[in-house]
Design a protein around this motif. Structure first.
Motif, short mmCIF file in Angstrom:
data_model
loop_
_atom_site.label_atom_id
_atom_site.label_comp_id
_atom_site.label_asym_id
_atom_site.label_seq_id
_atom_site.Cartn_x
_atom_site.Cartn_y
_atom_site.Cartn_z
N ALA A 88 -12.93 -1.15 -2.94
CA ALA A 88 -13.43 0.03 -3.63
C ALA A 88 -12.67 0.24 -4.93
O ALA A 88 -11.48 -0.07 -5.02
CB ALA A 88 -13.27 1.27 -2.75
N SER A 89 -13.35 0.79 -5.92
CA SER A 89 -12.69 1.08 -7.19
C SER A 89 -13.30 2.33 -7.79
O SER A 89 -14.32 2.83 -7.32
CB SER A 89 -12.83 -0.10 -8.16
N THR A 117 -11.53 8.16 -6.33
CA THR A 117 -10.32 8.13 -5.54
C THR A 117 -10.63 7.78 -4.09
O THR A 117 -11.19 8.57 -3.34
CB THR A 117 -9.60 9.48 -5.60
N PHE A 118 -10.26 6.58 -3.71
CA PHE A 118 -10.60 6.03 -2.41
C PHE A 118 -10.08 6.88 -1.28
O PHE A 118 -10.78 7.12 -0.28
CB PHE A 118 -10.03 4.61 -2.32
N THR A 119 -8.86 7.38 -1.41
CA THR A 119 -8.22 8.06 -0.30
C THR A 119 -8.80 9.44 -0.02
O THR A 119 -8.49 10.03 1.02
CB THR A 119 -6.72 8.20 -0.56
N TRP A 161 -10.65 9.90 6.02
CA TRP A 161 -9.90 9.56 4.81
C TRP A 161 -8.50 9.08 5.13
O TRP A 161 -7.97 8.19 4.45
CB TRP A 161 -9.82 10.78 3.89
N ARG A 190 -8.62 0.86 7.42
CA ARG A 190 -8.54 0.99 5.97
C ARG A 190 -7.10 0.89 5.52
O ARG A 190 -6.17 1.24 6.26
CB ARG A 190 -9.17 2.30 5.51
N ASN A 209 -5.28 2.38 2.37
CA ASN A 209 -5.45 3.24 1.20
C ASN A 209 -4.60 2.78 0.02
O ASN A 209 -4.94 3.05 -1.13
CB ASN A 209 -5.13 4.68 1.56
N ASN A 225 -6.92 0.23 -1.53
CA ASN A 225 -8.33 0.61 -1.69
C ASN A 225 -9.26 -0.35 -0.96
O ASN A 225 -10.28 -0.81 -1.51
CB ASN A 225 -8.71 0.67 -3.18
N SER A 283 -19.28 4.74 1.06
CA SER A 283 -18.31 5.81 0.84
C SER A 283 -18.95 7.15 1.16
O SER A 283 -20.06 7.44 0.69
CB SER A 283 -17.85 5.79 -0.61
#
Length: 124
Positions: free
Chosen positions: A24-25, A28-30, A53, A72, A74, A77, A98
């Protein structure tokens, strides 16, 4: 929109394993939950697994419970789906998604960004 790129799909024999990854980019992934869905030919897209999350809460479809594990990282990402004891019925295009919130929901409508998908084929 969150750019998502899946990898790790392929052809495997029944009983084998695969590990899917999703990079992911951007967004904000987290801050958001993530999920995996799949779609077989002629069928609707269906929920496979989701993770909150923080990674502390996850949900699974009954058909994959005990065989698949979502996780995941974080810091990187990255989202993962470890698939063990694969069955021919697991054959589908697998999508990373997402969520619109931090909660590990299960509905397609709860997810706002999608990857392009990666093919998983399980031979009998």
């Amino acid at each position: 929109q969150v750019p998502l790129v899946e990898s790790g799909g392929g052809l495997v024999q029944a009983g084998g394993s695969l590990r899917l990854s999703c990079a992911a980019s951007g967004r904000t992934f987290t801050n958001y939950a993530m999920g995996w869905f799949r779609q077989a030919p002629g069928k609707e897209r269906e929920f496979v697994a989701s993770i909150s999350w923080s990674g502390t809460t996850s949900s699974y479809a009954a058909s994959v419970l005990g065989r698949f594990t979502i996780s995941r990282d974080n810091a990187k990402n990255m989202l993962y789906l470890q698939m063990n004891s694969l069955k021919p019925d697991d054959t589908a295009v697998y999508y990373c998604a997402s969520a619109r919130s931090t909660v590990a929901n299960t509905r397609v409508a709860d997810f706002g960004s999608w990857g392009q998908g990666t093919q998983v084929t399980v031979s009998s």
